[in-house]
Design an enzyme around this catalytic site. Sequence first.
Site, short mmCIF file in Angstrom:
data_model
loop_
_atom_site.label_atom_id
_atom_site.label_comp_id
_atom_site.label_asym_id
_atom_site.label_seq_id
_atom_site.Cartn_x
_atom_site.Cartn_y
_atom_site.Cartn_z
N HIS A 42 0.77 -1.18 0.05
CA HIS A 42 -0.09 0.14 0.02
C HIS A 42 0.85 1.22 -0.02
CE1 HIS A 42 -3.59 2.08 1.81
NE2 HIS A 42 -3.09 2.87 1.06
N ARG A 48 4.22 6.48 4.59
CA ARG A 48 4.63 6.14 6.22
C ARG A 48 5.14 4.62 6.25
NH1 ARG A 48 -1.34 5.17 8.71
NH2 ARG A 48 -1.68 7.47 7.84
N THR A 100 -6.32 0.78 7.25
CA THR A 100 -7.61 0.90 6.49
C THR A 100 -8.85 0.57 7.26
OG1 THR A 100 -6.45 0.81 4.44
CG2 THR A 100 -8.83 0.64 4.37
N HIS A 191 -7.83 -8.09 5.69
CA HIS A 191 -7.79 -7.19 6.98
C HIS A 191 -8.12 -8.19 8.27
CE1 HIS A 191 -7.53 -3.08 8.29
NE2 HIS A 191 -8.29 -3.41 9.18
#
Length: 241
Positions: A42, A48, A100, A191
Amino acid sequence: MRLLVNIDHIATLRNARGEGYPDPIEGARVCEDAGAAGIVFHLRGDRRHIRDEDVHRLKKSVKGVLDFEMAASEEMIRICREVKPDLCTLVPEGREELTTEGGLNMRHVYDDFKNRAFPAFRDTGIEISLFLDPNQEDIELAAELGADAVELHTGTFANAPDAASGKSELRRLHDAAKLIHKHGMMVNAGHGLNLANLPELIENVPHLHDISIGHALVSKALFWGLDRTVKEYVGLMKGGI
């Protein structure tokens, strides 16, 4: 069913000291050698964890599936078109979030995706996946757009406060997967998944194609090693555990 390893948090550890290691590209190689079918990263607006140079190096080194997880910003679309991964997964992105936190609100983004984001990928050969909660309306809108895949957000299931809540979310994921498959889209998931909750997901949710796992896998690898950890996940997904 395939394991795609999200290597973001190998980069997080590298960035903590700025020493250049551990190298996420080396991590990706170890994951593929251990049986992962591909790599997820990502590239966030604030960089980051994964950085631009990582993206280009991953494109050169990854032999399997390369999944570029991204917000549908003009900057990210431009970079994705340059890199040409196998798959881009469009996700919501908030600057203050740790990770997320949920799926796309398709009613909110539909017109923009239809008129701007999806046409930008036309004729590139890059498949488009949308990161969605298991909601019928969102899935129907994804199908209208012509998405190639839907990655179901499994965080609500993974973080359920009790068994009844977990079972309820599994039913939603089950029904969503059937609807995605009915529309001819690939059913992906990710996730919050780990070695403890993944078997229940596999048992209850049909048509799973790619399963993306990152934080839990990288965390376990601190104690087991990356090679062994990936092999444990691959074995579980193949029915070996």
